[in-house]
Design an enzyme around this catalytic site. Structure first.
Site, PDB file in Angstrom:
ATOM      1  N   GLY A   8      13.645  54.560  21.291  1.00 24.51           N
ATOM      2  CA  GLY A   8      13.725  55.869  21.924  1.00 24.51           C
ATOM      3  C   GLY A   8      12.690  56.854  21.419  1.00 24.51           C
ATOM      4  O   GLY A   8      12.683  58.008  21.817  1.00 24.51           O
ATOM      5  N   HIS A   9      11.804  56.430  20.528  1.00 26.20           N
ATOM      6  CA  HIS A   9      10.806  57.349  19.958  1.00 26.20           C
ATOM      7  C   HIS A   9       9.435  56.726  20.082  1.00 26.20           C
ATOM      8  O   HIS A   9       8.940  56.170  19.111  1.00 26.20           O
ATOM      9  CB  HIS A   9      11.136  57.637  18.489  1.00 26.20           C
ATOM     10  CG  HIS A   9      10.362  58.793  17.918  1.00 26.20           C
ATOM     11  ND1 HIS A   9       9.057  58.678  17.499  1.00 26.20           N
ATOM     12  CD2 HIS A   9      10.708  60.084  17.709  1.00 26.20           C
ATOM     13  CE1 HIS A   9       8.637  59.850  17.027  1.00 26.20           C
ATOM     14  NE2 HIS A   9       9.622  60.712  17.147  1.00 26.20           N
ATOM     15  N   PHE A  10       8.790  56.681  21.240  1.00 21.92           N
ATOM     16  CA  PHE A  10       9.372  57.151  22.509  1.00 21.92           C
ATOM     17  C   PHE A  10       9.349  55.995  23.492  1.00 21.92           C
ATOM     18  O   PHE A  10       8.553  55.069  23.297  1.00 21.92           O
ATOM     19  CB  PHE A  10       8.528  58.313  23.040  1.00 21.92           C
ATOM     20  CG  PHE A  10       8.571  59.537  22.146  1.00 21.92           C
ATOM     21  CD1 PHE A  10       9.622  60.452  22.250  1.00 21.92           C
ATOM     22  CD2 PHE A  10       7.587  59.769  21.189  1.00 21.92           C
ATOM     23  CE1 PHE A  10       9.648  61.584  21.446  1.00 21.92           C
ATOM     24  CE2 PHE A  10       7.632  60.893  20.382  1.00 21.92           C
ATOM     25  CZ  PHE A  10       8.662  61.808  20.507  1.00 21.92           C
TER      26      PHE A  10
END
Lengths: 139, 85
Positions: free
Chosen positions: A48-50
């Protein structure tokens, strides 16, 4: 000196997915330590990053330096309470990406009353990615 | 104010980033920690490092630190004669 591979979980209390030191390549307790972390696409935080553009969060580069700093202590920290007490002058100069072999270099600047100041640098192939001073407190 | 005492105060202000503070605002005899300047244990480590860097004087242990950090006056005395304090 041979890379210290098996001694890491015996020294640090951190575990997957938060053990962020893969091996220790130089170690002089109280003075200096050099460790490595290999970044892979499998790191959970990169999902999720990213999305579509994975890069290691800057705060985790600081955590890597703090964990490498644990090897400045002569004795095992397993079970010991050690806390991050401060971060000063942190600079993030370039991103750390999957595939990077990160060199975590820490130097003890001084200690007083259970508090130690560490100067740390994260680099990759000779390029500095992050520099910071950390304060760690051992209780 | 003695020259050394002024330098000690300047070092404290610079090292602890006490922005806007001037040396004459620091009372010679006020405690550095707790009341007075209200410094904490992180500031203590910064001062230990600053004293070593600026004045070349080492504070070896907590006992020596406790004595030296009582006030600016005691810190100045310690730096002038580390063996006596």
């Amino acid at each position: 000196m041979l890379p210290e591979l098996t001694g890491i979980p015996a020294h640090l209390p951190h575990r997957y997915p938060f053990l962020l030191v893969d091996r220790v390549i130089e170690r002089e307790p109280g003075v200096r330590a050099v460790a490595e972390k290999l970044v892979t696409n499998g790191e959970p935080y990169l999902q999720g990053h990213f999305e579509g553009r994975p890069l290691v969060p800057g705060v985790l580069l600081l955590e890597m330096l703090a964990q490498a700093g644990g090897f400045l202590e002569a004795e095992s920290l397993h079970g010991a309470a050690i806390f991050l007490a401060g971060v000063q002058d942190a600079r993030f100069k370039a991103p750390a990406l999957p595939g990077d072999r990160l060199r975590l270099e820490v130097q003890a600047e001084g200690a007083f009353a259970g508090l130690m100041k560490i100067r740390g640098t994260v680099s990759c192939e000779g390029r500095e990615l992050c520099t910071a001073s950390l304060l760690v407190k051992r209780l | 104010m003695s020259d050394l005492k002024l330098r000690v105060k300047e070092m404290i202000i610079e090292r602890l980033k006490l922005e806007g503070m001037t040396p004459d605002q620091i009372d010679d005899d006020a405690p550095l920690f707790g009341e007075g300047l209200g410094l904490d244990s992180i500031d203590a480590l910064e001062l230990v490092l600053g004293i070593e860097q600026v004045f070349g004087v080492k504070i070896e242990d907590e006992a020596a630190g406790l004595k030296a950090f009582r006030s600016v006056q005691s810190l100045t005395d310690f730096i002038a004669e580390p063996t006596k304090a």
